[in-house]
Design a protein around this motif. Structure first.
Motif, PDB file in Angstrom:
ATOM      1  N   LEU A   8      -6.637  -9.541   3.864  1.00 15.97           N
ATOM      2  CA  LEU A   8      -7.684  -8.925   4.687  1.00 15.97           C
ATOM      3  C   LEU A   8      -7.112  -8.357   5.982  1.00 15.97           C
ATOM      4  O   LEU A   8      -7.479  -7.260   6.402  1.00 15.97           O
ATOM      5  CB  LEU A   8      -8.781  -9.950   4.997  1.00 15.97           C
ATOM      6  N   VAL A   9      -6.212  -9.099   6.595  1.00 16.15           N
ATOM      7  CA  VAL A   9      -5.593  -8.610   7.831  1.00 16.15           C
ATOM      8  C   VAL A   9      -4.699  -7.411   7.545  1.00 16.15           C
ATOM      9  O   VAL A   9      -4.770  -6.379   8.214  1.00 16.15           O
ATOM     10  CB  VAL A   9      -4.806  -9.738   8.530  1.00 16.15           C
ATOM     11  N   ALA A  10      -3.854  -7.534   6.526  1.00 18.51           N
ATOM     12  CA  ALA A  10      -2.941  -6.440   6.189  1.00 18.51           C
ATOM     13  C   ALA A  10      -3.695  -5.220   5.678  1.00 18.51           C
ATOM     14  O   ALA A  10      -3.267  -4.085   5.891  1.00 18.51           O
ATOM     15  CB  ALA A  10      -1.933  -6.897   5.144  1.00 18.51           C
ATOM     16  N   GLY A  11      -4.830  -5.439   5.031  1.00 17.49           N
ATOM     17  CA  GLY A  11      -5.621  -4.319   4.517  1.00 17.49           C
ATOM     18  C   GLY A  11      -6.098  -3.392   5.619  1.00 17.49           C
ATOM     19  O   GLY A  11      -6.210  -2.182   5.423  1.00 17.49           O
ATOM     20  N   ALA A  12      -6.342  -3.967   6.777  1.00 21.69           N
ATOM     21  CA  ALA A  12      -6.773  -3.130   7.898  1.00 21.69           C
ATOM     22  C   ALA A  12      -5.679  -2.173   8.340  1.00 21.69           C
ATOM     23  O   ALA A  12      -5.965  -1.111   8.888  1.00 21.69           O
ATOM     24  CB  ALA A  12      -7.191  -4.018   9.065  1.00 21.69           C
ATOM     25  N   PHE A  13      -4.441  -2.522   8.068  1.00 21.14           N
ATOM     26  CA  PHE A  13      -3.323  -1.706   8.538  1.00 21.14           C
ATOM     27  C   PHE A  13      -2.589  -0.968   7.421  1.00 21.14           C
ATOM     28  O   PHE A  13      -1.992   0.071   7.665  1.00 21.14           O
ATOM     29  CB  PHE A  13      -2.323  -2.571   9.297  1.00 21.14           C
ATOM     30  N   LEU A  14      -2.606  -1.502   6.200  1.00 20.82           N
ATOM     31  CA  LEU A  14      -1.812  -0.920   5.129  1.00 20.82           C
ATOM     32  C   LEU A  14      -2.591  -0.036   4.166  1.00 20.82           C
ATOM     33  O   LEU A  14      -1.994   0.663   3.369  1.00 20.82           O
ATOM     34  CB  LEU A  14      -1.106  -2.023   4.325  1.00 20.82           C
ATOM     35  N   VAL A  15      -3.913  -0.091   4.212  1.00 19.11           N
ATOM     36  CA  VAL A  15      -4.707   0.760   3.328  1.00 19.11           C
ATOM     37  C   VAL A  15      -4.789   2.147   3.945  1.00 19.11           C
ATOM     38  O   VAL A  15      -5.265   2.297   5.067  1.00 19.11           O
ATOM     39  CB  VAL A  15      -6.119   0.177   3.107  1.00 19.11           C
ATOM     40  N   PRO A  16      -4.303   3.155   3.228  1.00 22.22           N
ATOM     41  CA  PRO A  16      -4.354   4.519   3.770  1.00 22.22           C
ATOM     42  C   PRO A  16      -5.778   4.962   4.031  1.00 22.22           C
ATOM     43  O   PRO A  16      -6.713   4.577   3.323  1.00 22.22           O
ATOM     44  CB  PRO A  16      -3.715   5.375   2.675  1.00 22.22           C
ATOM     45  N   ALA A  17      -5.930   5.783   5.031  1.00 20.26           N
ATOM     46  CA  ALA A  17      -7.260   6.240   5.421  1.00 20.26           C
ATOM     47  C   ALA A  17      -7.784   7.347   4.516  1.00 20.26           C
ATOM     48  O   ALA A  17      -8.986   7.562   4.433  1.00 20.26           O
ATOM     49  CB  ALA A  17      -7.235   6.725   6.867  1.00 20.26           C
ATOM     50  N   ASP A  18      -6.903   8.056   3.834  1.00 19.80           N
ATOM     51  CA  ASP A  18      -7.352   9.169   3.000  1.00 19.80           C
ATOM     52  C   ASP A  18      -7.865   8.668   1.649  1.00 19.80           C
ATOM     53  O   ASP A  18      -7.907   7.480   1.379  1.00 19.80           O
ATOM     54  CB  ASP A  18      -6.228  10.192   2.816  1.00 19.80           C
ATOM     55  N   ALA A  19      -8.243   9.566   0.788  1.00 23.54           N
ATOM     56  CA  ALA A  19      -8.838   9.236  -0.505  1.00 23.54           C
ATOM     57  C   ALA A  19      -7.855   8.563  -1.447  1.00 23.54           C
ATOM     58  O   ALA A  19      -8.274   7.890  -2.387  1.00 23.54           O
ATOM     59  CB  ALA A  19      -9.398  10.490  -1.161  1.00 23.54           C
ATOM     60  N   THR A  20      -6.562   8.734  -1.232  1.00 22.31           N
ATOM     61  CA  THR A  20      -5.595   8.110  -2.135  1.00 22.31           C
ATOM     62  C   THR A  20      -5.473   6.614  -1.901  1.00 22.31           C
ATOM     63  O   THR A  20      -4.761   5.935  -2.624  1.00 22.31           O
ATOM     64  CB  THR A  20      -4.202   8.758  -1.984  1.00 22.31           C
ATOM     65  N   GLY A  21      -6.161   6.105  -0.905  1.00 15.79           N
ATOM     66  CA  GLY A  21      -6.115   4.680  -0.624  1.00 15.79           C
ATOM     67  C   GLY A  21      -6.824   3.835  -1.659  1.00 15.79           C
ATOM     68  O   GLY A  21      -6.673   2.623  -1.678  1.00 15.79           O
ATOM     69  N   SER A  22      -7.581   4.440  -2.538  1.00 15.72           N
ATOM     70  CA  SER A  22      -8.322   3.663  -3.516  1.00 15.72           C
ATOM     71  C   SER A  22      -7.404   2.921  -4.477  1.00 15.72           C
ATOM     72  O   SER A  22      -7.741   1.844  -4.947  1.00 15.72           O
ATOM     73  CB  SER A  22      -9.272   4.572  -4.284  1.00 15.72           C
ATOM     74  N   TYR A  23      -6.220   3.467  -4.771  1.00 15.58           N
ATOM     75  CA  TYR A  23      -5.309   2.760  -5.674  1.00 15.58           C
ATOM     76  C   TYR A  23      -4.818   1.468  -5.034  1.00 15.58           C
ATOM     77  O   TYR A  23      -4.584   0.469  -5.727  1.00 15.58           O
ATOM     78  CB  TYR A  23      -4.128   3.652  -6.077  1.00 15.58           C
ATOM     79  N   VAL A  24      -4.672   1.441  -3.736  1.00 18.11           N
ATOM     80  CA  VAL A  24      -4.244   0.229  -3.044  1.00 18.11           C
ATOM     81  C   VAL A  24      -5.327  -0.834  -3.162  1.00 18.11           C
ATOM     82  O   VAL A  24      -5.052  -1.992  -3.462  1.00 18.11           O
ATOM     83  CB  VAL A  24      -3.910   0.529  -1.566  1.00 18.11           C
ATOM     84  N   VAL A  25      -6.558  -0.432  -2.953  1.00 21.65           N
ATOM     85  CA  VAL A  25      -7.673  -1.371  -3.055  1.00 21.65           C
ATOM     86  C   VAL A  25      -7.795  -1.897  -4.480  1.00 21.65           C
ATOM     87  O   VAL A  25      -8.000  -3.095  -4.695  1.00 21.65           O
ATOM     88  CB  VAL A  25      -8.986  -0.700  -2.591  1.00 21.65           C
ATOM     89  N   LEU A  26      -7.641  -1.018  -5.467  1.00 16.92           N
ATOM     90  CA  LEU A  26      -7.712  -1.452  -6.860  1.00 16.92           C
ATOM     91  C   LEU A  26      -6.582  -2.409  -7.220  1.00 16.92           C
ATOM     92  O   LEU A  26      -6.794  -3.408  -7.916  1.00 16.92           O
ATOM     93  CB  LEU A  26      -7.692  -0.242  -7.797  1.00 16.92           C
ATOM     94  N   LEU A  27      -5.375  -2.126  -6.756  1.00 17.23           N
ATOM     95  CA  LEU A  27      -4.251  -3.020  -7.040  1.00 17.23           C
ATOM     96  C   LEU A  27      -4.436  -4.371  -6.365  1.00 17.23           C
ATOM     97  O   LEU A  27      -4.129  -5.419  -6.949  1.00 17.23           O
ATOM     98  CB  LEU A  27      -2.938  -2.382  -6.600  1.00 17.23           C
TER      99      LEU A  27
END
Length: 142
Positions: free
Chosen positions: A93-112
């Motif tokens: 949760l903490v790292a997600g605030a910083f490592l999830v890209p802000a653009d639309a391609t960030g969805s793969y990070v959330v899915l993984l």
């Protein structure tokens, strides 16, 4: 093992796209502390990014070590996995605030990351099934 692969895929993609993350974080930190010196801004951004990445690596390595103990029929390891998985969720949760890209391609990070958590939870449940309990109690090595 699939859970570890998902986590490592997120970490690798974050590492390889670190320039984009660092630029995005530079804007966030600059908004939080306007007028800060450039050197202090760069240091703050680096601490946030590498700290987030490092926290995830440490948690994944600890989980891998404990899972290795569980595979060696150490019954205590499955109990250690419970708080370790909770720590993993917190670090995520903490790292997600910083490592999830802000653009639309960030969805793969959330899915993984979602796949990583679901697979880790499924693995934890499997460690507590009656057949697993019998395996932990037996001293026969396969």
């Amino acid at each position: 093992m699939l859970s570890f692969l998902c986590g490592l895929a997120v970490l690798a993609s974050s590492f390889f796209s670190r320039d984009a993350h660092l630029e995005r974080l530079r804007g966030v930190v600059d908004q939080m502390a306007p007028g800060a010196e450039a050197e202090a801004l760069t240091t703050s951004v680096a601490i946030v990014f590498w700290g987030s990445l490092g926290a995830m690596v440490v948690v994944i390595l600890l989980e891998a070590m404990v899972l290795g103990s569980a595979m060696n029929q150490r019954g205590w390891a499955r109990w250690v996995m419970i708080p370790l998985l909770l720590a993993h969720i917190g670090a995520m949760l903490v790292a997600g605030a910083f490592l999830v890209p802000a653009d639309a391609t960030g969805s793969y990070v959330v899915l993984l990351w979602a796949a990583q958590l679901l697979l880790a939870l499924a693995g934890l449940v499997l460690l507590f099934l009656p057949s697993s309990g019998a395996w932990f109690r037996s001293r026969q090595r396969l």
